[in-house]
Design a protein around this motif. Structure first.
Motif, mmCIF file in Angstrom:
data_model
loop_
_atom_site.group_PDB
_atom_site.id
_atom_site.type_symbol
_atom_site.label_atom_id
_atom_site.label_comp_id
_atom_site.label_asym_id
_atom_site.label_seq_id
_atom_site.Cartn_x
_atom_site.Cartn_y
_atom_site.Cartn_z
ATOM 1 N N GLN A 1 -12.553 -9.538 4.803
ATOM 2 C CA GLN A 1 -12.428 -8.754 6.025
ATOM 3 C C GLN A 1 -12.830 -9.527 7.278
ATOM 4 O OE1 GLN A 1 -13.996 -4.851 5.667
ATOM 5 N NE2 GLN A 1 -14.448 -4.699 7.807
ATOM 6 N N ALA B 1 -7.684 -0.329 2.274
ATOM 7 C CA ALA B 1 -9.113 -0.660 2.378
ATOM 8 C C ALA B 1 -9.474 -1.793 1.426
ATOM 9 C CB ALA B 1 -9.961 0.573 2.092
ATOM 10 N N ALA B 2 -8.955 -1.736 0.211
ATOM 11 C CA ALA B 2 -9.237 -2.797 -0.759
ATOM 12 C C ALA B 2 -8.593 -4.110 -0.338
ATOM 13 C CB ALA B 2 -8.741 -2.381 -2.144
ATOM 14 N N CYS C 1 0.830 -1.212 0.000
ATOM 15 C CA CYS C 1 0.000 0.000 0.000
ATOM 16 C C CYS C 1 0.858 1.253 0.000
ATOM 17 C CB CYS C 1 -0.931 -0.011 1.206
ATOM 18 S SG CYS C 1 -2.040 -1.442 1.214
ATOM 19 N N LEU D 1 -7.879 1.649 9.363
ATOM 20 C CA LEU D 1 -7.670 2.775 8.444
ATOM 21 C C LEU D 1 -7.451 4.089 9.192
ATOM 22 C CD1 LEU D 1 -10.277 1.766 5.734
ATOM 23 C CD2 LEU D 1 -7.780 1.596 5.587
ATOM 24 N N LEU E 1 -4.291 4.462 1.729
ATOM 25 C CA LEU E 1 -5.519 4.082 2.438
ATOM 26 C C LEU E 1 -6.520 3.405 1.511
ATOM 27 C CD1 LEU E 1 -5.949 7.128 4.812
ATOM 28 C CD2 LEU E 1 -5.086 4.856 5.359
ATOM 29 N N LEU E 2 -6.618 3.866 0.269
ATOM 30 C CA LEU E 2 -7.487 3.183 -0.695
ATOM 31 C C LEU E 2 -7.007 1.751 -0.933
ATOM 32 C CD1 LEU E 2 -8.114 5.949 -3.378
ATOM 33 C CD2 LEU E 2 -9.816 4.913 -1.867
ATOM 34 N N ALA F 1 -10.754 -5.536 2.593
ATOM 35 C CA ALA F 1 -12.196 -5.686 2.378
ATOM 36 C C ALA F 1 -12.634 -7.056 1.875
ATOM 37 C CB ALA F 1 -12.686 -4.604 1.423
ATOM 38 N N ARG G 1 -4.051 6.243 8.847
ATOM 39 C CA ARG G 1 -4.041 7.664 8.486
ATOM 40 C C ARG G 1 -3.267 8.473 9.528
ATOM 41 N NH1 ARG G 1 -6.404 10.810 5.004
ATOM 42 N NH2 ARG G 1 -8.036 9.361 4.388
ATOM 43 N N ASP H 1 -11.553 -4.017 13.460
ATOM 44 C CA ASP H 1 -12.338 -3.725 12.252
ATOM 45 C C ASP H 1 -11.543 -2.814 11.324
ATOM 46 O OD1 ASP H 1 -12.975 -0.868 12.771
ATOM 47 O OD2 ASP H 1 -14.276 -1.654 14.347
ATOM 48 N N ALA H 2 -11.989 -2.774 10.072
ATOM 49 C CA ALA H 2 -11.276 -2.017 9.047
ATOM 50 C C ALA H 2 -11.261 -0.528 9.341
ATOM 51 C CB ALA H 2 -11.892 -2.287 7.670
ATOM 52 N N ASP H 3 -12.343 0.007 9.895
ATOM 53 C CA ASP H 3 -12.379 1.443 10.187
ATOM 54 C C ASP H 3 -11.279 1.834 11.168
ATOM 55 O OD1 ASP H 3 -14.514 1.833 8.480
ATOM 56 O OD2 ASP H 3 -16.018 1.710 10.079
#
Length: 169
Positions: free
Chosen positions: A166, A159-160, A21, A44, A155-156, A163, A48, A39-41
């Motif tokens: 996940q 996330a991919a 990434c 991420l 980050l994109l 996901a 960040r 979790d993904a949130d």
């Protein structure tokens, strides 16, 4: 109960997911060390926050993975596939392609690095306009913009990467 698969990967595999990434070793190591996220949130948000501390040298090092905008990435590795997917909307007519090539070269002469922009979700005309605008930026502003764009791309990609699988049930 559900778990983020990233949390359960062996450390080497998790680090490789993150490295694809953005190849910023300190960032990769920190994200792996801070697991579990749950979790993904949360992953991420942490990614960040850690990216805000990237040094100019770390950003410059990570740029080595990125092809010029509008050019096909070299190789067939994961980074090349991600770049190709992200730049899918950059297919252009001959005039815009020529202007992107010229703009890339002018940018590299001006700033000494590849022009980086999150291409995903942008068309060639938007990218060209941003390139032309950024050519007029001062060094400090452009360095900050480049770091922010690298963070957005990372980050994109992250996330991919997390996901598709996940959740483990």
């Amino acid at each position: 109960m559900t778990e983020l698969v990233f949390d359960t990967l062996p450390a080497h595999d998790a680090r490789e997911v993150v490295r694809r990434c953005a190849d910023v070793p300190r960032w990769c190591d920190a994200l792996v060390a801070l697991r579990p996220f749950g979790d993904a949130d949360r992953l991420l948000a942490t990614a960040r926050g850690l990216a805000r501390a990237w040094t100019p040298a770390e950003v410059e090092g990570a740029l080595a993975q990125h092809p010029r905008i509008g050019e096909r990435p070299a190789g067939d590795g994961a980074e090349a596939r991600m770049s190709a997917r992200e730049q899918a909307g950059v297919s252009t007519d001959t005039d815009v392609a020529a202007r992107l090539r010229a703009g890339n070269l002018a940018y590299e002469r001006r700033f000494g690095r590849v022009f980086l922009i999150r291409a995903a979700g942008r068309d060639a005309h938007e990218i060209l306009a941003a390139l032309e605008t950024r050519l007029g930026a001062d060094d400090e502003t452009e360095a900050a913009t480049t770091a922010a764009e690298l963070c957005d791309i990372a980050l994109l990609r992250l996330a991919a990467a997390v996901a598709p699988a996940q959740v483990l049930r």
